[in-house]
Design a protein around this motif. Structure first.
Motif, PDB file in Angstrom:
ATOM      1  N   LEU A 164       0.860  -1.181   0.000  1.00 50.66           N
ATOM      2  CA  LEU A 164       0.000   0.000   0.000  1.00 50.66           C
ATOM      3  C   LEU A 164       0.899   1.235   0.000  1.00 50.66           C
ATOM      4  O   LEU A 164       1.909   1.303   0.714  1.00 50.66           O
ATOM      5  CB  LEU A 164      -0.956  -0.015   1.191  1.00 50.66           C
TER       6      LEU A 164
ATOM      7  N   TYR B 204       1.650  -7.378   1.825  1.00 48.48           N
ATOM      8  CA  TYR B 204       1.065  -8.697   1.620  1.00 48.48           C
ATOM      9  C   TYR B 204       1.933  -9.480   0.644  1.00 48.48           C
ATOM     10  O   TYR B 204       2.411  -8.920  -0.343  1.00 48.48           O
ATOM     11  CB  TYR B 204      -0.320  -8.599   0.968  1.00 48.48           C
TER      12      TYR B 204
ATOM     13  N   GLN C 114     -13.300  -5.872  -0.751  1.00 51.93           N
ATOM     14  CA  GLN C 114     -12.185  -5.854   0.198  1.00 51.93           C
ATOM     15  C   GLN C 114     -11.213  -7.016  -0.065  1.00 51.93           C
ATOM     16  O   GLN C 114     -11.639  -8.171  -0.180  1.00 51.93           O
ATOM     17  CB  GLN C 114     -12.713  -5.955   1.639  1.00 51.93           C
TER      18      GLN C 114
ATOM     19  N   GLY D  16      -0.296  -3.434   5.654  1.00 51.10           N
ATOM     20  CA  GLY D  16      -0.274  -2.908   4.277  1.00 51.10           C
ATOM     21  C   GLY D  16       0.839  -3.496   3.440  1.00 51.10           C
ATOM     22  O   GLY D  16       1.241  -2.933   2.418  1.00 51.10           O
TER      23      GLY D  16
ATOM     24  N   PHE E   1      -3.299  -5.774  13.549  1.00 50.30           N
ATOM     25  CA  PHE E   1      -3.867  -5.211  12.317  1.00 50.30           C
ATOM     26  C   PHE E   1      -2.941  -5.449  11.136  1.00 50.30           C
ATOM     27  O   PHE E   1      -1.724  -5.612  11.290  1.00 50.30           O
ATOM     28  CB  PHE E   1      -4.159  -3.711  12.484  1.00 50.30           C
TER      29      PHE E   1
HETATM   30  C1  G1P Z   1      -6.491  -1.091   3.988  1.00 57.18           C
HETATM   31  C2  G1P Z   1      -6.838  -2.558   4.240  1.00 57.18           C
HETATM   32  C3  G1P Z   1      -6.762  -2.866   5.732  1.00 57.18           C
HETATM   33  C4  G1P Z   1      -5.385  -2.507   6.259  1.00 57.18           C
HETATM   34  C5  G1P Z   1      -5.068  -1.031   5.944  1.00 57.18           C
HETATM   35  C6  G1P Z   1      -3.632  -0.689   6.324  1.00 57.18           C
HETATM   36  O1  G1P Z   1      -7.501  -0.290   4.533  1.00 57.18           O
HETATM   37  O2  G1P Z   1      -8.136  -2.824   3.746  1.00 57.18           O
HETATM   38  O3  G1P Z   1      -7.030  -4.224   5.957  1.00 57.18           O
HETATM   39  O4  G1P Z   1      -5.315  -2.746   7.658  1.00 57.18           O
HETATM   40  O5  G1P Z   1      -5.227  -0.759   4.541  1.00 57.18           O
HETATM   41  O6  G1P Z   1      -3.369   0.660   6.123  1.00 57.18           O
HETATM   42  P1  G1P Z   1      -7.720   1.254   4.099  1.00 57.18           P
HETATM   43  O7  G1P Z   1      -6.642   2.041   4.785  1.00 57.18           O
HETATM   44  O8  G1P Z   1      -7.597   1.284   2.606  1.00 57.18           O
HETATM   45  O9  G1P Z   1      -9.086   1.621   4.589  1.00 57.18           O
END
Ligand code: G1P
Length: 299
Positions: free
Chosen positions: A126, A215, A237, A213, A210
């Motif tokens: 991410l 994977y 999701q 970001g 949690f």
């Molecule tokens: C996404 C994922 C979530 C994760 C997060 C980390 O969520 O869906 O599972 O924990 O990134 O930043 P978002 O931040 O797009 O809502």
């Protein structure tokens, strides 16, 4: 093997700055945020390319990674060799693009890159967070190799009142470091994942771990994403498809220290990341401290 970086978001947290300039191109010192993420994504052995999931609204990202020999020649002709090399470096990165013009969620963004994965496992990173030493995904690959190439995600403890912002895992600690407490929530611990919930309430959350970001996913997830319905927030999701993957395959979670990485997801976090990176950069630290000292008292 490839890495996917979803980057089609609107960047609303950074408006008005992101009205005509994508948040992925916000600078941290002299490089855009996404370049740090691309470099991190290429670090694990075997990763040969990065697929950025972009939107057609943000052609600047593609322009940034495109070659521009005329611009480099102009810089060189003016004696700016080092800058020309830096400009060239970004265009030499093995980056390609797919498009997600309808923002239907993270699972959908990842699925947009399915045809580029050649049926191999892949990383997802991410893009509003990067790890300067680039070791998080490398360590996840080691956990995967030790567990029959299973999917591995990075996780970290989060206070109970913040679980609803994230994907949360259920599972059991299978490897903990000697001499540390028995919670299994310390950095380096490995969990076998038995469930995943996206944005649970504190009452529903099956643990305090949690998804950070990062994977490393089995190619099978793409088949599941193809039929994944909407979940939390009305979005497709990734977490929900991973929950379905658990019915067929093992999955592990590596506990990491999220502060190893730098958050760039909000203006305040982005500003702090710039400060952190400036202080860690021997060419910039002195000038940064001097500039910060002017009219600011931190305390
Ligand atoms: C996404 C994922 C979530 C994760 C997060 C980390 O969520 O869906 O599972 O924990 O990134 O930043 P978002 O931040 O797009 O809502």
């Amino acid at each position: 093997m490839k890495s996917i970086i979803p980057a089609a978001g609107l960047g609303t947290r950074f408006l008005p700055a992101t009205k005509c300039s994508p948040k992925e191109l916000l600078p941290v010192l002299d490089k855009p945020v996404i370049q740090y993420v691309v470099e991190e994504a290429l670090e694990p052995e075997g990763v040969t390319g990065v697929v950025i999931v972009n939107s057609h609204e943000k052609p600047q990202i593609e322009q940034y990674f495109a070659e521009d020999p005329e611009f480099e020649d102009m810089l060189r002709s003016r004696g700016k060799e080092e800058l020309a090399n830096k400009v060239h470096e970004a265009s030499a990165l093995p980056v390609s693009f797919v498009y997600q013009d309808d923002p239907k969620g993270l699972g959908h963004a990842v699925y947009c890159a399915a045809s580029e994965m050649d049926g191999d496992p892949f990383f997802v990173l991410l893009g509003d967070y990067f790890v300067p030493d680039r070791q998080m995904c490398v360590n996840m690959a080691k956990v995967s190799a030790a567990h029959n190439d299973a999917s591995v995600i990075a996780v970290a403890p989060v206070p109970a009142d913040q679980v609803s912002r994230y994907g949360i895992i259920a599972g059991e600690c299978v490897e903990s470091l000697p001499g540390t407490n028995a919670q299994g929530e310390e950095e380096g611990a490995v969990w076998k994942v038995t469930g995943l919930v996206e944005k649970p309430s504190p009452e529903e959350a099956p643990s305090h771990l949690f998804i950070v970001g990062r994977y490393l996913l089995s190619p099978r997830i793409m088949d599941l994403l193809a039929t994944q319905g909407t979940g939390a927030g009305g979005e497709i999701q990734l977490t929900d498809a991973m929950e379905r993957l658990l019915e067929e395959e093992e999955m592990y979670a590596l506990v990491v220290d999220p502060d190893q990485g730098c958050d760039t997801g909000t203006p305040a976090a982005w500003a702090a990341t710039n400060a952190r990176m400036a202080l860690a950069n021997e060419d910039q630290a002195g000038a940064f401290k001097e500039a910060l000292g002017k009219g600011v008292s931190v305390g």
